[in-house]
Write an enzyme that holds these catalytic residues in place. Sequence first.
Site, PDB file in Angstrom:
ATOM      1  N   GLY A   4      42.750  28.635  40.466  1.00 39.00           N
ATOM      2  CA  GLY A   4      42.432  29.963  39.935  1.00 39.00           C
ATOM      3  C   GLY A   4      41.751  30.830  40.977  1.00 39.00           C
ATOM      4  N   ASP A   5      41.577  32.111  40.634  1.00 40.58           N
ATOM      5  CA  ASP A   5      40.908  33.057  41.526  1.00 40.58           C
ATOM      6  C   ASP A   5      41.606  33.238  42.869  1.00 40.58           C
ATOM      7  OD1 ASP A   5      38.851  33.343  39.601  1.00 40.58           O
ATOM      8  OD2 ASP A   5      38.051  31.433  40.276  1.00 40.58           O
ATOM      9  N   LYS A  26      45.534  36.732  41.899  1.00 40.11           N
ATOM     10  CA  LYS A  26      46.716  37.069  41.080  1.00 40.11           C
ATOM     11  C   LYS A  26      46.638  38.486  40.540  1.00 40.11           C
ATOM     12  CE  LYS A  26      45.875  33.685  38.256  1.00 40.11           C
ATOM     13  NZ  LYS A  26      44.865  32.947  39.008  1.00 40.11           N
ATOM     14  N   GLY A  75      39.409  35.986  34.893  1.00 41.03           N
ATOM     15  CA  GLY A  75      38.828  37.235  35.381  1.00 41.03           C
ATOM     16  C   GLY A  75      39.692  37.744  36.504  1.00 41.03           C
ATOM     17  N   HIS A  76      40.345  38.870  36.285  1.00 41.33           N
ATOM     18  CA  HIS A  76      41.237  39.419  37.303  1.00 41.33           C
ATOM     19  C   HIS A  76      40.652  40.728  37.827  1.00 41.33           C
ATOM     20  CE1 HIS A  76      44.862  37.054  35.496  1.00 41.33           C
ATOM     21  NE2 HIS A  76      43.999  36.293  36.136  1.00 41.33           N
ATOM     22  N   GLN A 106      44.335  31.278  35.480  1.00 35.73           N
ATOM     23  CA  GLN A 106      43.870  30.043  36.118  1.00 35.73           C
ATOM     24  C   GLN A 106      44.870  29.649  37.217  1.00 35.73           C
ATOM     25  OE1 GLN A 106      43.767  30.006  32.373  1.00 35.73           O
ATOM     26  NE2 GLN A 106      41.850  31.027  32.785  1.00 35.73           N
ATOM     27  N   THR A 154      31.902  34.629  34.871  1.00 34.83           N
ATOM     28  CA  THR A 154      30.589  34.012  34.665  1.00 34.83           C
ATOM     29  C   THR A 154      29.585  34.342  35.769  1.00 34.83           C
ATOM     30  OG1 THR A 154      31.352  32.037  35.826  1.00 34.83           O
ATOM     31  CG2 THR A 154      31.577  32.040  33.428  1.00 34.83           C
TER      32      THR A 154
HETATM   33  P1  IMP Z   1      37.515  26.696  30.287  1.00 31.47           P
HETATM   34  O1  IMP Z   1      38.838  27.315  30.616  1.00 31.47           O
HETATM   35  O2  IMP Z   1      36.466  27.712  29.956  1.00 31.47           O
HETATM   36  O3  IMP Z   1      37.631  25.612  29.285  1.00 31.47           O
HETATM   37  O4  IMP Z   1      36.994  26.002  31.632  1.00 31.47           O
HETATM   38  C1  IMP Z   1      37.574  24.814  32.153  1.00 31.47           C
HETATM   39  C2  IMP Z   1      37.507  24.809  33.660  1.00 31.47           C
HETATM   40  O5  IMP Z   1      38.409  25.802  34.167  1.00 31.47           O
HETATM   41  C3  IMP Z   1      36.148  25.157  34.252  1.00 31.47           C
HETATM   42  O6  IMP Z   1      35.981  24.422  35.438  1.00 31.47           O
HETATM   43  C4  IMP Z   1      36.268  26.633  34.581  1.00 31.47           C
HETATM   44  O7  IMP Z   1      35.394  27.011  35.609  1.00 31.47           O
HETATM   45  C5  IMP Z   1      37.712  26.699  35.019  1.00 31.47           C
HETATM   46  N1  IMP Z   1      38.304  28.035  34.824  1.00 31.47           N
HETATM   47  C6  IMP Z   1      38.729  28.585  33.654  1.00 31.47           C
HETATM   48  N2  IMP Z   1      39.242  29.801  33.856  1.00 31.47           N
HETATM   49  C7  IMP Z   1      39.166  30.032  35.176  1.00 31.47           C
HETATM   50  C8  IMP Z   1      39.573  31.125  36.011  1.00 31.47           C
HETATM   51  O8  IMP Z   1      40.130  32.132  35.567  1.00 31.47           O
HETATM   52  N3  IMP Z   1      39.337  30.973  37.346  1.00 31.47           N
HETATM   53  C9  IMP Z   1      38.761  29.861  37.850  1.00 31.47           C
HETATM   54  N4  IMP Z   1      38.372  28.821  37.121  1.00 31.47           N
HETATM   55  C10 IMP Z   1      38.573  28.902  35.794  1.00 31.47           C
HETATM   56 MG    MG Z   2      39.512  34.890  38.394  1.00 29.05          MG
END
Ligand code: IMP
Ligand code: MG
Length: 410
Positions: free
Chosen positions: A13-14, A17, A41-42, A200, A281
Site C-alpha cells: 500500500g501507499d 496509486k 488514504g489516497h 492497499q 492514521t
Molecule cells: P485494516 O485494513 O485496518 O484491517 O489494517 C490491516 C493492516 O493493513 C494494517 O497493517 C494496516 O496498517 C494496513 N493497511 C490498511 N490499509 C492500508 C493502506 O491504505 N495503506 C497501507 N497500509 C494499510
Molecule cells: Mg495510502
Amino acid sequence: MPMNVVVMGAQWGDEGKGKIVDYLANEAQIIVRFAGGANAGHTIVIGQEQYALHLIPSGILYPDKMVILGAGMVIDPVALFSELKMLRDRGIDTTGRVFISDRAHLVLPRYIQIDKDRDLARKKPIGTTGRGIGITYSMKSDRDGIRIADLEWKEKMEELEPADRNFLAPYVEQLKGMSIDLSAYMVHHKNAQILFEGAQGALLDLDLGTYPYVSSGMSSAAGAAIGGCIGPRRLDKVLGVFKAYSTRVGNGPFPSEFDPDSEDELCRFVRETGREYGVTTGRPRRCGYLDLVALRYACLTNSIDSLVMTHLDVYDTLDEIKACIAYRIDDRMDENFPASVEALNKAVPVLRSFTGWKKSLANALTYDEFPTSAMEYIEFIERFCETPIDIVSVGYDRKETIIRKSPWAK
Ligand code: IMP
Ligand code: MG
C-alpha cells in the site's frame, strides 16, 4: 477500442496509486474503486491544492467523471458523507456522479469498536487502522453483513438491532439514491473506458499477502473483476504501482526493512523526503529497500502487464542505492516469496548496489533525459521482474509524470 485498466498497489500500500489513478482518470469515463474502505488514504496534489481521499475514487476531482464504490468495498456512512462534504466545501460538484454498488457492505460503529478492542487484545497485534474493516469483512463472510441492497429489504431492516437501525436511519435515503446494480451498469457501459482503482497492495491482500498481517479485502487484480462486477476476462490490462523503495504501516514481516542499528539515518532520510506518514492514521511508515523478490511475486500473482514506479526522486541525492534481489533464510538462498511469516521474519535481504544519479529528476520531461544511472536502476528492475516499467513518477504533481508507453495501449 475502449479499455478496462486496473491500477493496483504492488507492495504494502501507499505506493502512490492515488496520484496515478488521478493521472489516468483523464482518459477514462468511469472510475471504479474495487476494494477496501476508509482504511485507505489516497493523496492527490493539483497545483497548490492537496486532497486526501479514503473512500471516494480519485477520479472525482475531474468534473465529468463517474465514480463508483464497488462491490468489494466496505462503506462507513459517516466517513462517506464527511468526505463528500469536504469535496463540496472545496468546490467540487459531486451531484449525480458518485454511485455505490448495491453489493457493497456497510460498516457499523460497533464494528469499529470491536476492531480496535480485538487488535489490542491480540498477542501480536496486526496494527489495523481501527476503521472496522476486518470486522465488516468477517461479518460478510459469516453471512451476517448488511449490504446497500439490504436497505430496501424491510424484513432485514426490522431484524436489525435497534442501535444499528437508528445509526443507519439518517443515511438510508441518501445511500439508496446512490445505489446501483453494478453488473447491469457495466453491461450498459461496455463501450466506455473504465479504470479500476485498487486500495492497499498485493502484499496486504487477504489471500496473497503476508497473512495474518494483511487487510481483509481483495487488493489483488482478481479483486477488480469481483469488486467491479465485471468478470476477469473483461479486464484488458493490469498496472502495478510500486515505490523506488518499500514502506509498510502496521506490523508484520518486512524483509528489506532498514536496520534500525546501522541504517537509521537512511530510514529517516527516506521517511522525511518521501513524506512517509500515514494519510489515514498519521503513523510514521516503516521504510526499507526496494524488495524485488516481493515485487516479482506481486507481478506473477496479479498478471501485472506493466509497472508504474513512483517516488524515484526521493533517491536523487544518494551516492549509492540498493535493492533486495534474494532472501537468505537459514542457510538457503531464496528468490521466491514464502507464505511462512516465520521464514519472512528470518529472511536476510541479499542486496545489490546501484550507483546514484545525484541529480534532480523533477525537470526531466522524457525518459531520455534521465541520467544513465537512473536508467540502470529502472532497467534492472524490469529485467528482474520480467515486466516493463511504463510510467515513472518523480514528484507529487500531475505534471511530474513520465510516460514511456501509454497505459491505454495494450
Ligand atoms: P485494516 O485494513 O485496518 O484491517 O489494517 C490491516 C493492516 O493493513 C494494517 O497493517 C494496516 O496498517 C494496513 N493497511 C490498511 N490499509 C492500508 C493502506 O491504505 N495503506 C497501507 N497500509 C494499510
Ligand atoms: Mg495510502
